[in-house]
Design a protein around this motif. Structure first.
Motif, PDB file in Angstrom:
ATOM      1  N   ASP A  94       0.875  -1.172   0.000  1.00 57.61           N
ATOM      2  CA  ASP A  94       0.000   0.000   0.000  1.00 57.61           C
ATOM      3  C   ASP A  94       0.916   1.226   0.000  1.00 57.61           C
ATOM      4  O   ASP A  94       1.554   1.531   1.000  1.00 57.61           O
ATOM      5  N   ILE A  95       0.992   1.903  -1.122  1.00 57.41           N
ATOM      6  CA  ILE A  95       2.021   2.928  -1.316  1.00 57.41           C
ATOM      7  C   ILE A  95       1.419   4.330  -1.220  1.00 57.41           C
ATOM      8  O   ILE A  95       1.424   4.950  -0.164  1.00 57.41           O
ATOM      9  N   GLY A  96       0.893   4.862  -2.301  1.00 53.14           N
ATOM     10  CA  GLY A  96       0.320   6.198  -2.267  1.00 53.14           C
ATOM     11  C   GLY A  96       0.568   6.938  -3.564  1.00 53.14           C
ATOM     12  O   GLY A  96       1.669   6.890  -4.135  1.00 53.14           O
ATOM     13  N   ALA A  97      -0.460   7.640  -4.041  1.00 46.56           N
ATOM     14  CA  ALA A  97      -0.400   8.269  -5.357  1.00 46.56           C
ATOM     15  C   ALA A  97       0.600   9.407  -5.442  1.00 46.56           C
ATOM     16  O   ALA A  97       0.953   9.837  -6.546  1.00 46.56           O
ATOM     17  N   ALA A  98       1.082   9.918  -4.316  1.00 51.34           N
ATOM     18  CA  ALA A  98       2.105  10.971  -4.374  1.00 51.34           C
ATOM     19  C   ALA A  98       3.387  10.483  -5.024  1.00 51.34           C
ATOM     20  O   ALA A  98       4.193  11.290  -5.497  1.00 51.34           O
ATOM     21  N   GLY A  99       3.572   9.170  -5.090  1.00 51.75           N
ATOM     22  CA  GLY A  99       4.742   8.633  -5.766  1.00 51.75           C
ATOM     23  C   GLY A  99       4.720   8.867  -7.262  1.00 51.75           C
ATOM     24  O   GLY A  99       5.770   8.925  -7.903  1.00 51.75           O
TER      25      GLY A  99
END
Length: 248
Positions: free
Chosen positions: A138-143
């Motif tokens: 579970d990472i995050g779209a800011a990447g």
């Protein structure tokens, strides 16, 4: 839809709040046996008691700080190669380059970036011995949509996206799939507090697609699908769940 997950074991980190709780609920409903890990054991035990009563599945809870290598090693040992690993723990601070000092930056990365990598290294080795497994980051779209005022998180998430693709591109040789999820804004307690306390986040929230953030359940449903054999040909890729914000 029956995802065919009954009887599989899943280890979920950061399972005491937000997306982690939602993933635990969805996988318990699908019949998975769960290992829930977080720093707050009392809260984990409350969640486990509720899910056991509701779904009748076996659940073990583990107090673990994924900044601590000894805790990571104990967690990998006691769970011994679950069918599913959901890396979810993280609290990288917001702020610009000038605002996030070295200590805060490293503290955030020790949990989310190195915590994901170090736990994956140990769990992957055990999955490899069993010849099967799914790892979901579970990472995050800011990447993929970098933010000047979330520079530590944007950079860390981009690193985890590369990690997921690099590992998942060849993990199939060991019978393992590695995938990522990039949530956009999600109505977790943390995001809700940011919206309530910051004019900047309040203004951003007013422009969310469909006039709302995602629910934790929407991210959890995506994770359950990716964990299942319905997604058996998916590895080395990242699903963005942000209602089109990154594409726009």
């Amino acid at each position: 839809m029956d995802l065919g997950l009954t009887g599989r074991t899943a280890l979920i980190t950061g399972a005491s709040a937000g997306i982690g709780v939602a993933v635990a609920e969805v996988l318990a409903a699908e019949g998975c046996q769960l290992h829930l890990a977080a720093r707050g054991k009392e809260r984990l035990d409350e969640i486990a008691d509720r899910l056991r009563a509701e779904y009748g599945v076996r659940i073990e809870t583990h107090r673990a700080d994924l900044r601590d290598q000894a805790d990571i090693e104990r967690l990998a040992e006691v769970t011994d190669g679950p069918h599913i690993l959901v890396n979810n723990a993280g609290d990288i601070p917001a702020g610009s380059l000038a605002a996030v000092d070295d200590t805060a930056w490293r503290h955030g990365w020790e949990l989310k970036v190195f915590g994901y990598i170090n736990l994956t290294r140990l769990v992957y080795a055990r999955m490899k011995r069993h010849g099967r497994g799914v790892i979901i980051n579970d990472i995050g779209a800011a990447g993929e949509r970098p933010d000047f005022d979330y520079i530590a998180g944007s950079t860390g998430n981009a690193a985890l996206m590369a990690f997921t693709r690099a590992l998942g591109g060849r993990s199939w040789r060991d019978g393992i799939r590695v995938v990522g999820i990039n949530p956009g804004p999600v109505a977790t307690e943390r995001i809700t507090k940011l919206i309530d306390s910051s004019d900047r986040f309040r203004a951003m929230a007013a422009d969310f697609p469909f006039a709302r953030p995602a629910t934790p359940r929407e991210i959890a449903d995506a994770a359950a699908f990716l964990a299942s054999d319905r997604s058996a040909y998916t590895s080395g890729t990242i699903l963005t769940v942000d209602a089109g914000l990154s594409a726009a």
